[in-house]
Design a protein around this motif. Structure first.
Motif, short mmCIF file in Angstrom:
data_model
loop_
_atom_site.label_atom_id
_atom_site.label_comp_id
_atom_site.label_asym_id
_atom_site.label_seq_id
_atom_site.Cartn_x
_atom_site.Cartn_y
_atom_site.Cartn_z
N UNK A 1 0.73 -0.99 0.00
CA UNK A 1 0.06 -0.10 0.17
C UNK A 1 0.64 1.28 -0.06
N UNK A 2 2.08 0.99 0.73
CA UNK A 2 3.03 2.29 0.78
C UNK A 2 3.33 2.79 -0.52
N UNK A 3 3.77 1.63 -1.34
CA UNK A 3 4.63 1.91 -2.27
C UNK A 3 3.47 2.27 -3.67
N UNK A 4 2.23 1.90 -3.65
CA UNK A 4 1.20 2.57 -4.52
C UNK A 4 1.29 4.00 -4.61
N UNK A 5 1.91 4.90 -3.64
CA UNK A 5 1.76 6.28 -3.81
C UNK A 5 2.71 6.72 -5.01
N UNK A 6 3.74 5.87 -5.33
CA UNK A 6 4.64 6.21 -6.53
C UNK A 6 4.33 5.74 -7.58
N UNK A 7 4.22 6.69 -8.76
CA UNK A 7 3.47 6.33 -9.85
C UNK A 7 4.45 5.15 -10.74
N UNK A 8 5.93 5.23 -10.48
CA UNK A 8 6.86 4.41 -11.13
C UNK A 8 6.75 2.84 -10.45
N UNK A 9 6.17 3.09 -9.16
CA UNK A 9 5.97 1.47 -8.60
C UNK A 9 4.55 0.93 -9.05
N UNK A 10 3.62 1.79 -9.10
CA UNK A 10 2.36 1.23 -9.76
C UNK A 10 2.42 0.85 -10.97
N UNK A 11 3.38 1.13 -11.91
CA UNK A 11 3.52 0.72 -13.46
C UNK A 11 4.31 -0.18 -13.66
N UNK A 12 5.07 -0.88 -12.53
CA UNK A 12 5.98 -2.02 -12.67
C UNK A 12 5.30 -3.39 -12.88
N UNK A 15 8.18 -8.56 -14.95
CA UNK A 15 9.58 -8.78 -15.75
C UNK A 15 9.98 -7.27 -16.02
N UNK A 16 9.63 -6.27 -15.59
CA UNK A 16 10.16 -4.92 -15.89
C UNK A 16 11.59 -4.73 -15.15
N UNK A 17 12.47 -3.82 -15.58
CA UNK A 17 13.69 -3.77 -14.79
C UNK A 17 13.79 -2.43 -14.41
N UNK A 18 14.05 -2.30 -13.43
CA UNK A 18 14.25 -0.82 -12.51
C UNK A 18 15.79 -0.63 -12.44
N UNK A 19 16.12 0.54 -12.77
CA UNK A 19 17.47 0.88 -12.73
C UNK A 19 18.05 0.77 -11.01
N UNK A 20 19.20 0.62 -11.09
CA UNK A 20 19.85 0.23 -9.59
C UNK A 20 19.78 1.71 -8.73
N UNK A 21 20.00 2.93 -9.41
CA UNK A 21 19.89 4.05 -8.78
C UNK A 21 18.34 3.98 -8.08
#
Length: 139
Positions: A1-12, A15-21
């Motif tokens: 629920x906490x991560x949902x507030x970030x658009x980039x987390x909602x769209x993952x 199999x998506x890749x997220x940059x190390x940074x």
């Protein structure tokens, strides 16, 4: 629920890749919450979209009650170095003459179907709040 507030987390997607940074950035934010479920819930309650939703607010209050009732001990540690991790296990009492020991923990926990009943409606509500499954990039 906490991560949902970030658009980039909602769209993952799975199999998506997220940059190390970005992964490190999110990981650092999550570390601040630690493993204390009550602290995590308090942070979730600060999210405006959740504050404005009576169903989600009710869910979070019930979840806090469930945690306090079934996953926290029935005592308050006296040590100044008290941490949540050391408090989640029951304090033990010993009767040396009888060679018996016991804890103050509850003998039973809530039935799984009751806990599931708490979570099922909120899953749909969180999805509607953030439009997760209706977002074409998510599917």
């Amino acid at each position: 629920m906490w991560l949902c507030k970030f658009p980039e987390c909602r769209s993952v997607k799975c199999g998506d890749y997220i940059e190390p940074k970005k992964r490190k950035e999110i990981s650092e934010q999550l570390k601040k919450l630690g493993h204390n479920l009550l602290t995590t819930i308090e942070e979730v309650q600060k999210i405006p979209e959740y504050q404005d939703d009576p169903l989600i607010s009710k869910f979070l209050k019930r979840l806090q009650a469930l945690i306090r009732t079934d996953y926290f001990p029935l005592y308050t540690p006296t040590s100044k170095s008290w941490t949540w991790a050391s408090s989640r296990y029951p304090i033990r009492f010993y009767d040396d003459p009888a060679k018996e020991g016991k804890s103050d923990a509850l003998k039973s926990y809530p039935q799984q179907w009751l806990v599931r009943r708490l979570f099922d409606p909120i899953k749909k509500q969180v999805d509607q709040t953030w439009r997760i499954t209706s977002n074409p990039s998510f599917l």
